[in-house]
Design a protein around this motif. Structure first.
Motif, PDB file in Angstrom:
ATOM      1  N   LEU A 142     -42.445  -9.446   1.048  1.00 32.04           N
ATOM      2  CA  LEU A 142     -43.539 -10.157   1.723  1.00 32.04           C
ATOM      3  C   LEU A 142     -44.231 -10.854   0.999  1.00 32.04           C
ATOM      4  O   LEU A 142     -44.639 -12.292   1.423  1.00 32.04           O
ATOM      5  CB  LEU A 142     -42.639 -10.622   3.302  1.00 32.04           C
ATOM      6  N   ALA A 143     -45.035 -10.394   0.679  1.00 32.54           N
ATOM      7  CA  ALA A 143     -46.284 -10.523   0.547  1.00 32.54           C
ATOM      8  C   ALA A 143     -46.589 -11.044  -1.568  1.00 32.54           C
ATOM      9  O   ALA A 143     -47.291 -11.029  -1.719  1.00 32.54           O
ATOM     10  CB  ALA A 143     -47.457  -9.080  -0.198  1.00 32.54           C
ATOM     11  N   GLU A 144     -45.088 -11.111  -2.179  1.00 39.34           N
ATOM     12  CA  GLU A 144     -45.044 -10.945  -3.019  1.00 39.34           C
ATOM     13  C   GLU A 144     -45.393 -12.686  -3.208  1.00 39.34           C
ATOM     14  O   GLU A 144     -45.068 -13.528  -2.671  1.00 39.34           O
ATOM     15  CB  GLU A 144     -43.562 -11.388  -3.612  1.00 39.34           C
ATOM     16  N   GLY A 145     -46.547 -12.476  -4.723  1.00 35.27           N
ATOM     17  CA  GLY A 145     -47.252 -13.867  -4.878  1.00 35.27           C
ATOM     18  C   GLY A 145     -48.093 -14.783  -3.745  1.00 35.27           C
ATOM     19  O   GLY A 145     -49.362 -15.660  -4.678  1.00 35.27           O
ATOM     20  N   VAL A 146     -49.034 -14.194  -3.070  1.00 35.48           N
ATOM     21  CA  VAL A 146     -50.350 -13.635  -2.617  1.00 35.48           C
ATOM     22  C   VAL A 146     -51.062 -12.969  -2.848  1.00 35.48           C
ATOM     23  O   VAL A 146     -50.640 -12.529  -2.443  1.00 35.48           O
ATOM     24  CB  VAL A 146     -49.686 -13.780  -0.559  1.00 35.48           C
ATOM     25  N   ASP A 147     -51.633 -13.520  -3.616  1.00 34.83           N
ATOM     26  CA  ASP A 147     -52.704 -12.691  -3.954  1.00 34.83           C
ATOM     27  C   ASP A 147     -54.232 -12.889  -4.355  1.00 34.83           C
ATOM     28  O   ASP A 147     -55.202 -13.247  -5.098  1.00 34.83           O
ATOM     29  CB  ASP A 147     -52.036 -13.139  -6.383  1.00 34.83           C
ATOM     30  N   TYR A 148     -54.401 -12.505  -2.574  1.00 31.87           N
ATOM     31  CA  TYR A 148     -55.631 -12.352  -2.015  1.00 31.87           C
ATOM     32  C   TYR A 148     -55.997 -10.947  -2.245  1.00 31.87           C
ATOM     33  O   TYR A 148     -54.885 -10.531  -1.257  1.00 31.87           O
ATOM     34  CB  TYR A 148     -55.277 -14.069  -0.931  1.00 31.87           C
ATOM     35  N   PRO A 149     -57.198 -10.507  -2.160  1.00 28.08           N
ATOM     36  CA  PRO A 149     -56.980  -8.967  -1.502  1.00 28.08           C
ATOM     37  C   PRO A 149     -57.120  -9.300   0.070  1.00 28.08           C
ATOM     38  O   PRO A 149     -56.978  -7.909   0.163  1.00 28.08           O
ATOM     39  CB  PRO A 149     -59.085  -8.657  -1.018  1.00 28.08           C
ATOM     40  N   ILE A 150     -57.027  -9.775   1.406  1.00 35.35           N
ATOM     41  CA  ILE A 150     -57.773 -10.235   2.109  1.00 35.35           C
ATOM     42  C   ILE A 150     -55.697 -11.402   2.410  1.00 35.35           C
ATOM     43  O   ILE A 150     -56.530 -12.394   2.541  1.00 35.35           O
ATOM     44  CB  ILE A 150     -58.048 -10.161   2.949  1.00 35.35           C
ATOM     45  N   LEU A 151     -55.333 -10.102   3.586  1.00 38.73           N
ATOM     46  CA  LEU A 151     -53.916 -11.133   4.019  1.00 38.73           C
ATOM     47  C   LEU A 151     -53.675 -10.889   5.608  1.00 38.73           C
ATOM     48  O   LEU A 151     -53.465  -9.868   5.859  1.00 38.73           O
ATOM     49  CB  LEU A 151     -51.834 -10.635   3.446  1.00 38.73           C
ATOM     50  N   LEU A 152     -54.351 -12.165   6.326  1.00 33.62           N
ATOM     51  CA  LEU A 152     -53.939 -12.390   7.659  1.00 33.62           C
ATOM     52  C   LEU A 152     -52.706 -12.816   8.742  1.00 33.62           C
ATOM     53  O   LEU A 152     -52.048 -13.370   7.635  1.00 33.62           O
ATOM     54  CB  LEU A 152     -55.534 -12.753   8.513  1.00 33.62           C
ATOM     55  N   CYS A 153     -52.437 -12.226   9.516  1.00 37.26           N
ATOM     56  CA  CYS A 153     -51.025 -12.613   9.703  1.00 37.26           C
ATOM     57  C   CYS A 153     -51.118 -11.983  11.530  1.00 37.26           C
ATOM     58  O   CYS A 153     -51.672 -11.236  11.680  1.00 37.26           O
ATOM     59  CB  CYS A 153     -49.838 -11.900  10.086  1.00 37.26           C
ATOM     60  N   GLY A 154     -51.002 -12.669  12.609  1.00 35.79           N
ATOM     61  CA  GLY A 154     -50.546 -12.594  14.557  1.00 35.79           C
ATOM     62  C   GLY A 154     -48.706 -12.866  14.258  1.00 35.79           C
ATOM     63  O   GLY A 154     -48.501 -11.743  13.984  1.00 35.79           O
ATOM     64  N   HIS A 155     -48.846 -12.737  15.390  1.00 37.44           N
ATOM     65  CA  HIS A 155     -47.068 -13.512  15.808  1.00 37.44           C
ATOM     66  C   HIS A 155     -46.509 -12.347  16.930  1.00 37.44           C
ATOM     67  O   HIS A 155     -46.553 -12.353  17.968  1.00 37.44           O
ATOM     68  CB  HIS A 155     -46.736 -13.824  14.616  1.00 37.44           C
ATOM     69  N   THR A 156     -47.423 -10.610  16.447  1.00 36.86           N
ATOM     70  CA  THR A 156     -46.421 -10.035  16.924  1.00 36.86           C
ATOM     71  C   THR A 156     -47.964  -9.367  18.222  1.00 36.86           C
ATOM     72  O   THR A 156     -46.806  -8.785  19.492  1.00 36.86           O
ATOM     73  CB  THR A 156     -46.280  -8.822  16.500  1.00 36.86           C
ATOM     74  N   HIS A 157     -49.106  -9.715  18.268  1.00 35.51           N
ATOM     75  CA  HIS A 157     -49.835  -9.313  19.715  1.00 35.51           C
ATOM     76  C   HIS A 157     -50.071  -8.033  19.709  1.00 35.51           C
ATOM     77  O   HIS A 157     -50.878  -6.850  20.235  1.00 35.51           O
ATOM     78  CB  HIS A 157     -48.871  -9.537  20.827  1.00 35.51           C
TER      79      HIS A 157
END
Length: 240
Positions: A142-157
């Protein structure tokens, strides 16, 4: 660089104010917000006012999208309550929010996953009151192609920080406004900081007047939210 990361306020101004006060005490360069801002039986307009004043990027969550385009899903009672309590300026602000964003060329923001605001990324969804860390292969795909050192997400609490094998970090700060199966009603957010080329993560827990929040939800006609807000022990069943 020190950043505050907040998500899933769900209209809970009491929790948001406590978190913003803690952020002010910590001292940050910017506050980033990951969506689901107003959909809760509390104070959606007040939450929108505070979030509109933030100095960092703000993206939309699934509930924000549904509020603006109810034909996609239809409005549940909580979303309908939020929509009725907001002003036109709040609705226009929500409508203009992007699904994802990048901050300072290093930090990627999404609500669920990079391509979906309803899919959970670093937690399996609640099943029998459990959350499950998905397989490394699933999270990485799910992280393919998102080439940043920090990936942020929420949604699940659910607050969580994980590392992919290539060194990228995926961080979920947890929810400001609604705790699910945490065993604590305290608000949650994250501080991330880059020092000497390395990133550090602080998953923070902030007490607030959760009893008053539960009473506010009850007074607004949403009794199931009272126990969720006042205990942090229940799951999402019957809340949305």
């Amino acid at each position: 660089m020190r950043l505050a990361i907040i998500s899933d306020v769900h209209g809970n101004v009491l929790a948001l104010d406590a978190v913003l006060a803690d952020i002010a005490h910590m001292g940050v360069d910017a506050t980033l917000c990951l969506g689901d801002h107003v959909s809760g039986p509390l104070d959606p307009a007040g939450a929108a006012d505070r979030l509109m004043a933030l100095d960092g990027p703000v993206i939309r969550g699934n509930h924000d999208r549904w509020l603006i385009d109810p034909q996609d899903k239809g409005l549940d009672p909580v979303d309908r309550f939020a929509l009725m309590r907001m002003k036109q300026a709040h609705r226009a602000w929500l409508a203009a929010l992007p699904a994802t964003a990048v901050f300072n060329g290093e930090v990627f923001l999404c609500h669920g996953t990079p391509k979906s605001d309803v899919m959970a990324w670093v937690d399996g969804w609640f099943e029998d009151r459990q959350t499950i860390l998905p397989a490394l292969e699933t999270v990485t795909r799910l992280a393919e192609g998102v080439d940043y050192p920090i990936l942020l997400c929420g949604h699940t609490h659910v607050a969580r920080s994980v590392r992919l094998l290539d060194g990228r970090r995926i961080i979920n700060p947890g929810a400001v406004g609604l705790q699910l199966v945490h065993g604590s009603p305290d608000a949650r957010y994250a501080i991330i900081e880059r020092r000497n080329g390395a990133w550090f993560t602080d998953l923070r827990v902030v007490p607030y007047d959760h009893m008053a929040a539960g009473e506010q939800a009850l007074a607004n006609g949403f009794a199931p939210w009272k126990a969720a807000l006042q205990t942090g022990w229940v799951d999402a069943t019957g809340l949305f």
